[in-house]
Motif scaffolding. Structure first.
Motif, PDB file in Angstrom:
ATOM      1  N   LYS A  11      29.744  44.400  32.017  1.00 16.49           N
ATOM      2  CA  LYS A  11      30.382  45.841  32.563  1.00 16.49           C
ATOM      3  C   LYS A  11      30.733  45.861  33.967  1.00 16.49           C
ATOM      4  O   LYS A  11      29.707  45.393  34.877  1.00 16.49           O
ATOM      5  N   GLY A  12      32.042  45.863  34.314  1.00 13.90           N
ATOM      6  CA  GLY A  12      32.308  45.780  35.604  1.00 13.90           C
ATOM      7  C   GLY A  12      32.934  44.533  36.230  1.00 13.90           C
ATOM      8  O   GLY A  12      33.502  44.488  36.983  1.00 13.90           O
ATOM      9  N   MET A  13      33.028  43.610  35.172  1.00 11.76           N
ATOM     10  CA  MET A  13      33.696  42.405  35.438  1.00 11.76           C
ATOM     11  C   MET A  13      35.268  42.586  35.490  1.00 11.76           C
ATOM     12  O   MET A  13      35.459  43.241  34.609  1.00 11.76           O
ATOM     13  N   THR A  14      35.680  41.751  36.054  1.00  9.08           N
ATOM     14  CA  THR A  14      37.205  41.512  35.839  1.00  9.08           C
ATOM     15  C   THR A  14      37.560  40.598  34.697  1.00  9.08           C
ATOM     16  O   THR A  14      36.780  39.943  34.390  1.00  9.08           O
ATOM     17  N   LYS A  15      39.046  40.608  34.276  1.00  3.69           N
ATOM     18  CA  LYS A  15      39.286  39.773  33.335  1.00  3.69           C
ATOM     19  C   LYS A  15      39.224  38.308  33.952  1.00  3.69           C
ATOM     20  O   LYS A  15      38.701  37.429  33.215  1.00  3.69           O
ATOM     21  N   ALA A  16      39.720  37.956  35.215  1.00  2.71           N
ATOM     22  CA  ALA A  16      39.477  36.795  35.831  1.00  2.71           C
ATOM     23  C   ALA A  16      37.951  36.278  35.708  1.00  2.71           C
ATOM     24  O   ALA A  16      37.587  35.090  35.430  1.00  2.71           O
ATOM     25  N   GLU A  17      37.085  37.236  36.153  1.00  3.78           N
ATOM     26  CA  GLU A  17      35.761  36.749  36.071  1.00  3.78           C
ATOM     27  C   GLU A  17      35.030  36.353  34.522  1.00  3.78           C
ATOM     28  O   GLU A  17      34.562  35.481  34.493  1.00  3.78           O
ATOM     29  N   VAL A  18      35.693  37.381  33.549  1.00  6.30           N
ATOM     30  CA  VAL A  18      35.061  36.923  32.280  1.00  6.30           C
ATOM     31  C   VAL A  18      35.632  35.563  31.897  1.00  6.30           C
ATOM     32  O   VAL A  18      34.739  34.913  31.414  1.00  6.30           O
ATOM     33  N   ILE A  19      37.010  35.169  32.219  1.00  8.67           N
ATOM     34  CA  ILE A  19      37.550  33.985  31.817  1.00  8.67           C
ATOM     35  C   ILE A  19      36.725  32.904  32.681  1.00  8.67           C
ATOM     36  O   ILE A  19      36.385  31.633  31.965  1.00  8.67           O
ATOM     37  N   VAL A  76      38.532  30.982  28.118  1.00  9.30           N
ATOM     38  CA  VAL A  76      39.681  31.498  27.454  1.00  9.30           C
ATOM     39  C   VAL A  76      39.307  32.311  26.136  1.00  9.30           C
ATOM     40  O   VAL A  76      38.653  31.573  25.113  1.00  9.30           O
ATOM     41  N   PRO A  77      39.680  33.846  26.098  1.00  5.64           N
ATOM     42  CA  PRO A  77      39.171  34.229  24.559  1.00  5.64           C
ATOM     43  C   PRO A  77      39.883  33.745  23.308  1.00  5.64           C
ATOM     44  O   PRO A  77      41.015  33.228  23.422  1.00  5.64           O
ATOM     45  N   THR A  78      38.951  33.985  22.266  1.00  3.82           N
ATOM     46  CA  THR A  78      39.883  33.570  20.992  1.00  3.82           C
ATOM     47  C   THR A  78      40.913  34.417  20.747  1.00  3.82           C
ATOM     48  O   THR A  78      41.991  33.596  20.241  1.00  3.82           O
ATOM     49  N   GLN A  79      40.893  35.625  21.158  1.00  2.00           N
ATOM     50  CA  GLN A  79      42.084  36.431  20.677  1.00  2.00           C
ATOM     51  C   GLN A  79      42.034  37.547  22.075  1.00  2.00           C
ATOM     52  O   GLN A  79      41.132  37.731  22.653  1.00  2.00           O
ATOM     53  N   SER A  80      43.297  37.792  22.489  1.00  2.55           N
ATOM     54  CA  SER A  80      43.556  38.393  23.682  1.00  2.55           C
ATOM     55  C   SER A  80      44.653  39.511  23.536  1.00  2.55           C
ATOM     56  O   SER A  80      45.665  39.184  22.822  1.00  2.55           O
ATOM     57  N   TYR A  81      44.149  40.952  23.853  1.00  2.00           N
ATOM     58  CA  TYR A  81      45.136  41.807  23.802  1.00  2.00           C
ATOM     59  C   TYR A  81      45.266  42.475  24.964  1.00  2.00           C
ATOM     60  O   TYR A  81      44.606  42.194  26.155  1.00  2.00           O
ATOM     61  N   ASN A  82      46.016  43.625  25.374  1.00  2.00           N
ATOM     62  CA  ASN A  82      46.243  44.252  26.576  1.00  2.00           C
ATOM     63  C   ASN A  82      44.999  44.609  27.010  1.00  2.00           C
ATOM     64  O   ASN A  82      44.682  44.850  28.175  1.00  2.00           O
ATOM     65  N   THR A  83      44.045  45.441  26.051  1.00  2.00           N
ATOM     66  CA  THR A  83      42.824  45.989  26.663  1.00  2.00           C
ATOM     67  C   THR A  83      41.564  45.516  26.208  1.00  2.00           C
ATOM     68  O   THR A  83      40.679  46.091  26.438  1.00  2.00           O
ATOM     69  N   SER A  84      41.738  44.303  25.734  1.00  2.00           N
ATOM     70  CA  SER A  84      40.345  43.707  25.084  1.00  2.00           C
ATOM     71  C   SER A  84      40.772  42.094  24.924  1.00  2.00           C
ATOM     72  O   SER A  84      41.595  41.582  24.636  1.00  2.00           O
ATOM     73  N   ASN A 129      39.870  48.451  31.364  1.00  2.00           N
ATOM     74  CA  ASN A 129      40.475  49.772  31.853  1.00  2.00           C
ATOM     75  C   ASN A 129      41.780  48.921  32.031  1.00  2.00           C
ATOM     76  O   ASN A 129      42.169  47.779  32.224  1.00  2.00           O
ATOM     77  N   GLU A 130      42.675  50.112  32.710  1.00  2.00           N
ATOM     78  CA  GLU A 130      44.098  49.930  33.312  1.00  2.00           C
ATOM     79  C   GLU A 130      43.978  48.871  34.551  1.00  2.00           C
ATOM     80  O   GLU A 130      44.790  48.257  34.872  1.00  2.00           O
ATOM     81  N   LYS A 131      42.668  48.814  35.095  1.00  2.00           N
ATOM     82  CA  LYS A 131      42.527  47.790  36.305  1.00  2.00           C
ATOM     83  C   LYS A 131      41.949  46.450  36.103  1.00  2.00           C
ATOM     84  O   LYS A 131      41.632  45.753  36.917  1.00  2.00           O
ATOM     85  N   GLU A 132      42.048  46.230  34.738  1.00  2.00           N
ATOM     86  CA  GLU A 132      41.539  45.060  34.071  1.00  2.00           C
ATOM     87  C   GLU A 132      40.012  44.697  34.329  1.00  2.00           C
ATOM     88  O   GLU A 132      39.588  43.755  34.800  1.00  2.00           O
ATOM     89  N   VAL A 133      39.265  45.968  34.370  1.00  2.00           N
ATOM     90  CA  VAL A 133      37.868  45.872  34.536  1.00  2.00           C
ATOM     91  C   VAL A 133      36.964  46.031  33.066  1.00  2.00           C
ATOM     92  O   VAL A 133      37.423  46.931  32.732  1.00  2.00           O
ATOM     93  N   VAL A 134      36.038  45.332  32.839  1.00  2.00           N
ATOM     94  CA  VAL A 134      35.302  45.892  31.735  1.00  2.00           C
ATOM     95  C   VAL A 134      34.512  46.907  31.670  1.00  2.00           C
ATOM     96  O   VAL A 134      33.860  47.220  32.484  1.00  2.00           O
TER      97      VAL A 134
END
Length: 119
Positions: free
Chosen positions: A63-71, A76-84, A106-111
């Motif tokens: 929680k609190g990580m950005t999409k870039a940090e998660v990647i 790369v995720p198995t499945q990627s959607y706008n919000t998950s 969220n809308e700021k791309e933070v978990v």
């Protein structure tokens, strides 16, 4: 009388099997999360991601990580959607279910939340 004996023996066998499976899973060594191994999980290590989940949750604040940090951490995720993002965890050791890790952004791309489940 014979049917009662068969039922009793079947019940005993089932209880022994269930306890054995439980104890086998209960006493397996925990696997430390390794980003590189997570990203390159192979079919020979089908439960590796499941085995690393406790360490991942304990040692990395998702929680609190950005999409870039998660990647960067999980690849790369198995499945990627706008919000998950969804990551396959492979088969569970307790049965035929397949697990997943779902991260919600969220809308700021933070978990904002994550779920570990099976289907």
């Amino acid at each position: 009388m014979k049917i009662a004996k068969i039922i009793r023996n079947g019940f005993i066998i089932m209880v022994v099997l269930i306890v054995g499976i439980y104890l086998t899973n209960r006493f397996t060594e925990p696997v430390e999360f390794d980003s590189q191994k997570w990203k390159t999980e192979s079919e020979t290590e089908m439960t590796l991601r499941w085995d690393m989940m406790n360490s991942l949750r304990k040692n990395h604040k998702l929680k609190g990580m950005t999409k870039a940090e998660v990647i960067e951490l999980l690849g790369v995720p198995t499945q990627s959607y706008n919000t998950s993002f969804n990551y396959d965890l492979g088969p569970s050791k307790r049965g035929i279910n397949y697990g997943y890790l779902e991260l919600t952004f969220n809308e700021k791309e933070v978990v904002t939340d994550f779920v570990v489940g099976d289907h």
